[in-house]
Design an enzyme around this catalytic site. Sequence first.
Site, short mmCIF file in Angstrom:
data_model
loop_
_atom_site.label_atom_id
_atom_site.label_comp_id
_atom_site.label_asym_id
_atom_site.label_seq_id
_atom_site.Cartn_x
_atom_site.Cartn_y
_atom_site.Cartn_z
N HIS A 94 38.59 43.17 31.50
CA HIS A 94 38.00 42.17 31.77
C HIS A 94 37.75 41.03 31.11
O HIS A 94 37.65 39.63 31.44
CB HIS A 94 36.18 42.69 31.95
CG HIS A 94 35.40 41.82 32.36
ND1 HIS A 94 35.36 41.25 33.77
CD2 HIS A 94 34.13 41.17 31.88
CE1 HIS A 94 34.25 40.54 33.81
NE2 HIS A 94 33.67 40.41 32.94
N ASP A 95 38.19 41.12 29.57
CA ASP A 95 38.14 40.01 28.75
C ASP A 95 39.17 39.11 28.90
O ASP A 95 39.71 38.30 28.38
CB ASP A 95 38.43 40.41 27.33
CG ASP A 95 36.86 40.48 26.85
OD1 ASP A 95 35.72 40.08 27.57
OD2 ASP A 95 36.66 40.99 25.61
N SER B 142 33.55 36.32 35.48
CA SER B 142 32.68 37.25 35.06
C SER B 142 31.10 36.99 35.77
O SER B 142 31.28 36.57 36.86
CB SER B 142 32.46 37.57 33.70
OG SER B 142 31.84 38.61 33.33
N ARG C 256 26.14 46.77 22.71
CA ARG C 256 27.41 46.08 22.39
C ARG C 256 28.62 47.07 22.53
O ARG C 256 29.48 46.53 22.98
CB ARG C 256 27.24 44.98 21.36
CG ARG C 256 28.62 44.10 21.30
CD ARG C 256 28.89 43.08 22.56
NE ARG C 256 29.55 42.07 22.12
CZ ARG C 256 29.72 41.00 23.01
NH1 ARG C 256 28.88 40.85 24.13
NH2 ARG C 256 30.62 39.94 22.52
N ASP D 72 41.04 45.57 34.69
CA ASP D 72 39.65 45.26 34.49
C ASP D 72 38.93 46.42 35.15
O ASP D 72 38.94 46.88 36.23
CB ASP D 72 39.28 43.88 35.19
CG ASP D 72 37.51 43.68 35.13
OD1 ASP D 72 37.06 44.45 34.63
OD2 ASP D 72 37.61 42.54 35.29
#
Length: 535
Positions: free
Chosen positions: A516-517, A250, A319, A479
Site C-alpha cells: 500500500h505504501d 489511499s 500503528r 497491496d
Amino acid sequence: MSVRRLVAAARPSFQQPSSVTARTRSIVTSKPSLLLTRQQSNQASRQLHHQAPRNAQAAQAAQQEQEHHIYESTNPALSFPCLDAVESRSASLSRRSLSGPEPSYTTGKHLNFHSRQPLLLDWGGILSEFDVAYEAWGTLNREKNNAILLHTGLSASSHAHSTEANPKPGWWEKFIGPGKPLDTDKYFVICTNVIGGCYGSTGPSSIDPANGERYATRFPILTMEDMVRAQFRLLDMLGIENLYASVGSSMGGMQSLAAGVLFPERVSRVVSISGCARSHPYSIAMRHTQRQVLMMDPNWARGFYYGRVPPHGGMKLAREIATVTYRSGPEWEQRFGRRRADPSRPPALCPDFLIETYLDHAGEKFCLEYDPNSLLYVSKAMDLFDLGQEHRNRINNVRQENSGKLQAFMDGEGLASNAGGDLCSLTLPDKPYEEKEQPAVGEADAASIPDAREPPADLVAGLKPLANTPALVLGVASDILFPAWQQREIANTLRRAGNERVTHIELDEEKSLFGHDTFLLDLENVGGAVKKFLG
Ligand SMILES: CC(=O)SCCNC(=O)CCNC(=O)[C@H](O)C(C)(C)COP(=O)(O)OP(=O)(O)OC[C@H]1O[C@@H](n2cnc3c(N)ncnc32)[C@H](O)[C@@H]1OP(=O)(O)O
C-alpha cells in the site's frame, strides 16, 4: 521536552533485570539447593529488608520475587524491555506539565481557512464553525483553472511538500515541484489536513466553540464526503470554481473520487491511487482491530484523555497493526528475512526478529505524533465510505431530515445537547448474528466476488456523475489493504457508467513490493503515471 525527545527517551533497549532483582537472585541462588524452604526464603527476605530498610519499593519487589518465583520456578523470569519502555513513557508523560494543549500535534507552519458557516455532516452532526489547515505550491493563474487538490492518506498533514515557512520535507516531497508529477510550473497544488484530523483542521482535539472544551468523543461521526465538502469551502474562499484535477492516494484516493461524484461540474480530472469506491470487509476488519486496541487502552478514557496521559500504548499497537497492512510480506522477506536484531542474545518475548523491531519502531515513532481520537474518527470515516447509489440515497435522506436542525442552528436556536445522538451512536445489535443464505450471484451482484468483471449496478449508478470525467486509476499488486482488484473495480465501474476516458494501471510485483505504501515511495511508476495523465 519535545514529543520526539520523549519518544527517543522511551525507546526500548535490551535492559538487564533491575539490580534489586539481580541481588535477590544472588541471595537465593547462593544456597546449595535451587529451591528454598519457606523459612530460608523469609530469612533471605529479612536480610534484604535489613540491607535496604529505606527502600520500601525494593523490599516489596524482593518479596514479590520470592512469592512468585522462588518456590515454583526453575528458571529466572524473562525481562520485558518493550513493556518497560511503555511504562517509562507513561511515567514521563504524567510527570510533565499537562496543563497546556499537550501533546500538541503539528507538522509545522501552515495556512488556515476558518469557516464561520456551519457544516452539516452526513450522519447528522454539525460543526458550528471549523478550520481547514492547508498549504499550497505553485501559482494560481488568472483564470483560476490550474488548481490541483491533493488529498492525503489517513494520518498525513497538509505538509505534502516543503514550504518557505516550513522547510521540512513533506510526505510527497519528490512528487511536487517544477517538472515533477505535480508540476508547480503549471499547477497550483493545494493540500489540506482533513477535518477530523489533528494537524490544524478541526477535529476531536479542537476546542468546541459551544463550551470552550475539547470535543473529544463529542465530535460527530464523519464521512469522506464531509471532509470533501469542507475542502470545497476552502476552494470557494480561494475563488476556485473549477479544479484542474482532484488527486489522491489511499484514503485520498477515496476522497478524490468522492470530490468528482459530489462536484462533477467542478472537477475536471480525477486521479485515484490505491483507493476504492467503497470500503470492503477486510480493510474494515484491519481498521477495526486498530481501533479496538486503542480503545482498550485504559488511558483512552472514552476519548477524554486531553490534559492527561494519552493512550500511547494503544496507539503504538494500532500503528503496528496498520504497518502490517501498509507493506507486504514479500518486501519483508527480502528486507529482513528471518534475521534477528541481535543473534548473540537468547530469544525474547519482546521484539526480537528484525521484522518485530521494525514494527515496534514504527509504533514508537507514531504513538505521540497523531491524536488517537483523530485516528478513530478518520479510520471510521474510511469504513463508512460507499459511493454506491443506495448508500447515497440513504445519506441524502438523513441529510434532508437534518437540514431543519441546521436551519434552526443558523437561526440562532442553538443545538439540543443530544442533537443527532441517535444518528451518531453505532451500537451492537441486540440479537446475535445469524448467517443468512446469500442469494445466487447474478450479474448485478458479481462484484462481491473479487476480480469479477461485471461491476455492481448500484456502484455503476453511484459513479454516474463521473461518466465524463477523465480518470486515472492506479493499483498495486502487492497491496493487501486496498488490493488491486478494488482499483480494477473502480475502473470497470467507471467504464460501465459510460466513462470512455479511464486509464487503469496496475503495478505488478516486479515493479513494486512496497504494498500500500507504494504511493509514497515509487516516484518512477506512480509519479510517472500521474505526470503522464495530467499532461
Ligand atoms: C491508509 C491510508 O490512508 S495511508 C497509509 C499510508 N502509510 C503510512 O502512513 C505509513 C507511512 N510510512 C512511512 O512513514 C514510511 O516511513 C515511509 C513510506 C515514509 C518511508 O518508508 P521506508 O523508507 O521504507 O522506511 P521505513 O519506514 O520502512 O523504515 C525506516 C525506519 O525504520 C527503521 N528501521 C528499519 N528497519 C528496522 C528494524 N528492523 N528494526 C527497527 N527499526 C528499523 C529505520 O531506522 C528508519 O527509522 P527512522 O524513520 O526513525 O529514521
